[in-house]
Design a protein around this motif. Structure first.
Motif, PDB file in Angstrom:
ATOM      1  N   ASP A  25       0.905  -1.307   0.001  1.00 57.44           N
ATOM      2  CA  ASP A  25      -0.066   0.290  -0.056  1.00 57.44           C
ATOM      3  C   ASP A  25       0.765   1.113  -0.040  1.00 57.44           C
ATOM      4  O   ASP A  25       2.075   1.111   0.256  1.00 57.44           O
ATOM      5  N   ARG A  26       0.384   2.445  -0.146  1.00 56.35           N
ATOM      6  CA  ARG A  26       0.949   3.618  -0.174  1.00 56.35           C
ATOM      7  C   ARG A  26       1.929   4.002   0.757  1.00 56.35           C
ATOM      8  O   ARG A  26       3.026   4.330   0.820  1.00 56.35           O
ATOM      9  N   PRO A  27       1.457   3.855   2.165  1.00 52.98           N
ATOM     10  CA  PRO A  27       2.206   3.933   3.427  1.00 52.98           C
ATOM     11  C   PRO A  27       3.638   3.181   3.204  1.00 52.98           C
ATOM     12  O   PRO A  27       4.558   3.646   3.638  1.00 52.98           O
ATOM     13  N   GLU A  28       3.634   1.867   2.678  1.00 49.86           N
ATOM     14  CA  GLU A  28       4.748   1.253   2.868  1.00 49.86           C
ATOM     15  C   GLU A  28       5.783   1.643   1.615  1.00 49.86           C
ATOM     16  O   GLU A  28       7.033   1.597   1.676  1.00 49.86           O
ATOM     17  N   LEU A  71       7.192  18.614  -0.277  1.00 49.31           N
ATOM     18  CA  LEU A  71       7.414  17.441  -0.550  1.00 49.31           C
ATOM     19  C   LEU A  71       6.463  16.390  -0.183  1.00 49.31           C
ATOM     20  O   LEU A  71       6.354  15.177  -0.675  1.00 49.31           O
ATOM     21  N   GLY A  72       5.690  17.036   0.971  1.00 47.73           N
ATOM     22  CA  GLY A  72       4.571  15.856   1.302  1.00 47.73           C
ATOM     23  C   GLY A  72       5.231  14.946   2.312  1.00 47.73           C
ATOM     24  O   GLY A  72       4.668  13.763   2.492  1.00 47.73           O
ATOM     25  N   VAL A  73       6.238  15.179   3.155  1.00 46.96           N
ATOM     26  CA  VAL A  73       6.946  14.461   3.998  1.00 46.96           C
ATOM     27  C   VAL A  73       7.177  14.918   5.127  1.00 46.96           C
ATOM     28  O   VAL A  73       7.665  16.294   5.564  1.00 46.96           O
ATOM     29  N   SER A  74       6.795  14.516   6.408  1.00 52.70           N
ATOM     30  CA  SER A  74       6.653  15.360   7.585  1.00 52.70           C
ATOM     31  C   SER A  74       8.182  15.100   8.245  1.00 52.70           C
ATOM     32  O   SER A  74       8.871  14.306   7.821  1.00 52.70           O
ATOM     33  N   GLN A  75       8.334  16.112   9.079  1.00 48.79           N
ATOM     34  CA  GLN A  75       9.476  16.153   9.808  1.00 48.79           C
ATOM     35  C   GLN A  75       9.857  14.981  10.617  1.00 48.79           C
ATOM     36  O   GLN A  75      10.807  14.404  10.551  1.00 48.79           O
ATOM     37  N   GLU A  76       8.777  14.342  11.424  1.00 46.91           N
ATOM     38  CA  GLU A  76       8.716  13.485  12.097  1.00 46.91           C
ATOM     39  C   GLU A  76       9.172  12.065  11.129  1.00 46.91           C
ATOM     40  O   GLU A  76      10.119  11.183  11.775  1.00 46.91           O
ATOM     41  N   GLU A 130       4.548  10.982 -11.367  1.00 44.92           N
ATOM     42  CA  GLU A 130       5.239  12.358 -11.022  1.00 44.92           C
ATOM     43  C   GLU A 130       6.384  12.417  -9.986  1.00 44.92           C
ATOM     44  O   GLU A 130       6.242  11.608  -9.246  1.00 44.92           O
ATOM     45  N   LEU A 131       7.443  12.852 -10.309  1.00 44.29           N
ATOM     46  CA  LEU A 131       8.764  13.049  -9.491  1.00 44.29           C
ATOM     47  C   LEU A 131       8.809  14.197  -8.702  1.00 44.29           C
ATOM     48  O   LEU A 131       8.662  15.324  -9.475  1.00 44.29           O
ATOM     49  N   LEU A 132       9.213  14.328  -7.768  1.00 44.47           N
ATOM     50  CA  LEU A 132       9.461  15.398  -6.691  1.00 44.47           C
ATOM     51  C   LEU A 132      11.100  15.609  -6.496  1.00 44.47           C
ATOM     52  O   LEU A 132      11.688  14.635  -5.753  1.00 44.47           O
ATOM     53  N   PRO A 133      11.736  16.309  -7.246  1.00 38.84           N
ATOM     54  CA  PRO A 133      13.068  16.583  -6.928  1.00 38.84           C
ATOM     55  C   PRO A 133      13.361  17.392  -5.628  1.00 38.84           C
ATOM     56  O   PRO A 133      12.514  18.130  -5.144  1.00 38.84           O
ATOM     57  N   TYR A 134      14.362  16.658  -5.134  1.00 42.08           N
ATOM     58  CA  TYR A 134      14.750  17.152  -3.649  1.00 42.08           C
ATOM     59  C   TYR A 134      16.340  17.406  -3.632  1.00 42.08           C
ATOM     60  O   TYR A 134      17.104  16.801  -4.350  1.00 42.08           O
ATOM     61  N   ASP A 159       9.173   9.642  -5.727  1.00 46.73           N
ATOM     62  CA  ASP A 159       7.945   9.447  -6.473  1.00 46.73           C
ATOM     63  C   ASP A 159       6.513   9.887  -5.614  1.00 46.73           C
ATOM     64  O   ASP A 159       6.368   9.608  -4.518  1.00 46.73           O
ATOM     65  N   ALA A 160       5.872  10.814  -6.390  1.00 45.62           N
ATOM     66  CA  ALA A 160       4.950  11.594  -5.727  1.00 45.62           C
ATOM     67  C   ALA A 160       3.848  10.506  -5.588  1.00 45.62           C
ATOM     68  O   ALA A 160       2.942  10.670  -4.598  1.00 45.62           O
TER      69      ALA A 160
END
Length: 163
Positions: A25-28, A71-76, A130-134, A159-160
């Motif tokens: 699934d997406r979280p994994e 980026l849709g990524v949390s700090q935690e 979609e790719l999110l460059p970081y 990968d978005a």
């Protein structure tokens, strides 16, 4: 005798349920993407010439990472991935969360690791995703000092669809 009376559908149903349970699934997917990024970062930190050898004698004090919300990524989540990767290094350093109160009296074997995960351009649209460059910037300092002892940047794309 009851086994002969089972319909093909009754035999197929358990197989479908097993297939659904095994589907990622997406979280994994997100977790794996962040773990891979954490591993890359941990490897770079372990290669830092500023860290004395062996790394097992060192203590890395992890500052709260700075993470760009685009980026849709949390700090935690990012901090957890980086911490896990650093702890997984064979004969690696001890890893502790850094706080402002640790700023004075740090031992000679302590290093403050700062990290900054930022978007590094617009989304890249491919035919299937979609790719999110970081850009991930890693900085080592002494706990009681501001000068940068070592700095490294990693670039890539997440990968978005995993976010």
């Amino acid at each position: 005798m009851n086994a002969r009376r089972l319909s093909p559908l009754a035999l197929l149903l358990p197989m479908l349920l097993i297939g659904c349970a095994a589907a990622p699934d997406r979280p994994e997917t997100l977790r794996q993407a962040l773990l891979n990024l954490g591993e890359r970062a941990a490897n770079r930190v372990m290669e830092a010439p500023a860290l004395p050898r062996p790394p097992g004698d060192q203590v890395l004090l992890l500052a709260n990472p700075e993470v760009n919300g685009e980026l849709g990524v949390s700090q935690e989540r990012f901090r957890e991935s980086l911490t896990r990767a650093l702890l997984a290094v064979n004969d690696g350093p001890q890893v502790l969360d850094w706080t402002e109160s640790m700023g004075t009296g740090g031992g000679a074997n302590q290093w403050r690791l700062e990290s900054r995960l930022m978007a590094d351009g617009p989304r890249l649209r491919l035919s299937d995703r979609e790719l999110l460059p970081y850009r991930l910037t890693l900085v080592l300092r002494r706990p009681d000092s501001e000068p940068v002892i070592w700095e490294e940047s990693l670039q890539g794309a997440l990968d978005a669809s995993a976010l």
